[in-house]
Design an enzyme around this catalytic site. Sequence first.
Site, PDB file in Angstrom:
ATOM      1  N   ASP A  29     -21.883  40.608  -5.356  1.00  0.00           N
ATOM      2  CA  ASP A  29     -20.653  39.876  -5.663  1.00  0.00           C
ATOM      3  C   ASP A  29     -19.662  40.084  -4.518  1.00  0.00           C
ATOM      4  O   ASP A  29     -19.515  41.191  -3.996  1.00  0.00           O
ATOM      5  CB  ASP A  29     -20.057  40.368  -6.984  1.00  0.00           C
ATOM      6  CG  ASP A  29     -19.005  39.407  -7.530  1.00  0.00           C
ATOM      7  OD1 ASP A  29     -19.271  38.772  -8.566  1.00  0.00           O
ATOM      8  OD2 ASP A  29     -17.913  39.303  -6.923  1.00  0.00           O
ATOM      9  N   GLY A  92     -13.399  33.924 -18.809  1.00  0.00           N
ATOM     10  CA  GLY A  92     -13.169  34.190 -17.389  1.00  0.00           C
ATOM     11  C   GLY A  92     -14.199  33.603 -16.470  1.00  0.00           C
ATOM     12  O   GLY A  92     -14.301  34.016 -15.307  1.00  0.00           O
ATOM     13  N   HIS A  99     -24.734  32.606 -14.274  1.00  0.00           N
ATOM     14  CA  HIS A  99     -25.026  33.844 -13.546  1.00  0.00           C
ATOM     15  C   HIS A  99     -24.883  35.038 -14.458  1.00  0.00           C
ATOM     16  O   HIS A  99     -24.065  35.057 -15.366  1.00  0.00           O
ATOM     17  CB  HIS A  99     -24.110  33.989 -12.327  1.00  0.00           C
ATOM     18  CG  HIS A  99     -22.659  33.801 -12.625  1.00  0.00           C
ATOM     19  ND1 HIS A  99     -22.092  32.556 -12.742  1.00  0.00           N
ATOM     20  CD2 HIS A  99     -21.666  34.688 -12.830  1.00  0.00           C
ATOM     21  CE1 HIS A  99     -20.803  32.682 -13.012  1.00  0.00           C
ATOM     22  NE2 HIS A  99     -20.511  33.976 -13.078  1.00  0.00           N
TER      23      HIS A  99
HETATM   24  P1  5GP Z   1     -17.454  34.460 -13.264  1.00  0.00           P
HETATM   25  O1  5GP Z   1     -15.986  34.800 -13.254  1.00  0.00           O
HETATM   26  O2  5GP Z   1     -17.685  32.968 -13.147  1.00  0.00           O
HETATM   27  O3  5GP Z   1     -18.223  35.073 -14.394  1.00  0.00           O
HETATM   28  O4  5GP Z   1     -18.049  35.142 -11.974  1.00  0.00           O
HETATM   29  C1  5GP Z   1     -18.041  34.551 -10.721  1.00  0.00           C
HETATM   30  C2  5GP Z   1     -18.274  35.662  -9.729  1.00  0.00           C
HETATM   31  O5  5GP Z   1     -18.639  35.085  -8.506  1.00  0.00           O
HETATM   32  C3  5GP Z   1     -17.019  36.509  -9.468  1.00  0.00           C
HETATM   33  O6  5GP Z   1     -17.306  37.869  -9.773  1.00  0.00           O
HETATM   34  C4  5GP Z   1     -16.738  36.277  -7.984  1.00  0.00           C
HETATM   35  O7  5GP Z   1     -16.279  37.441  -7.330  1.00  0.00           O
HETATM   36  C5  5GP Z   1     -18.087  35.827  -7.465  1.00  0.00           C
HETATM   37  N1  5GP Z   1     -18.011  34.922  -6.340  1.00  0.00           N
HETATM   38  C6  5GP Z   1     -17.204  33.833  -6.214  1.00  0.00           C
HETATM   39  N2  5GP Z   1     -17.429  33.218  -5.039  1.00  0.00           N
HETATM   40  C7  5GP Z   1     -18.381  33.940  -4.398  1.00  0.00           C
HETATM   41  C8  5GP Z   1     -19.028  33.776  -3.152  1.00  0.00           C
HETATM   42  O8  5GP Z   1     -18.791  32.872  -2.368  1.00  0.00           O
HETATM   43  N3  5GP Z   1     -19.964  34.723  -2.829  1.00  0.00           N
HETATM   44  C9  5GP Z   1     -20.284  35.749  -3.671  1.00  0.00           C
HETATM   45  N4  5GP Z   1     -21.208  36.612  -3.238  1.00  0.00           N
HETATM   46  N5  5GP Z   1     -19.696  35.912  -4.858  1.00  0.00           N
HETATM   47  C10 5GP Z   1     -18.759  35.019  -5.232  1.00  0.00           C
END
Ligand code: 5GP
Length: 113
Positions: A29, A92, A99
């Site tokens: 992440d 969130g 994922h």
């Molecule tokens: P969500 O909030 O949708 O459950 O999680 C999305 C996750 O994707 C977040 O923890 C965020 O830090 C991660 N994330 C967002 N953009 C990128 C990216 O470009 N690369 C990586 N490796 N992680 C990302």
Amino acid sequence: MNCIFCDIIMKKRPAKILYEDDSVLAFEDINPQAPVHVLVIPKKHIPTSLDIEEEDLPLIGYLCRIAGNIAREKGIAERGFRLVMNCNREAGQTVFHLHLHVLGGRGMHWPPG
Ligand code: 5GP
Ligand code: ZN
């Protein structure tokens, strides 16, 4: 389609990839919330857990299995770790490509924030 995780899959966007095969990808992440914070994603673009179809069921189980392998490789399997799949706004979810977060390396709180 505009999806940052599809871009990572297609190598149009850099990521620290830990595991890859024909159906899944695991990478660090970009904004880790714990000493270990890895995302495990299907290569198929599934927006949220609400969009999982009958044909995806083995794939979702496989994601969990890969998440466990990541936890073992990171040395947190025995200590414990958390798998999180956020769905939609109040949970969130910010990236609408399904994922699994693998979080560990520190004590986890319950109930989650
Ligand atoms: P969500 O909030 O949708 O459950 O999680 C999305 C996750 O994707 C977040 O923890 C965020 O830090 C991660 N994330 C967002 N953009 C990128 C990216 O470009 N690369 C990586 N490796 N992680 C990302
Ligand atoms: Zn996608």
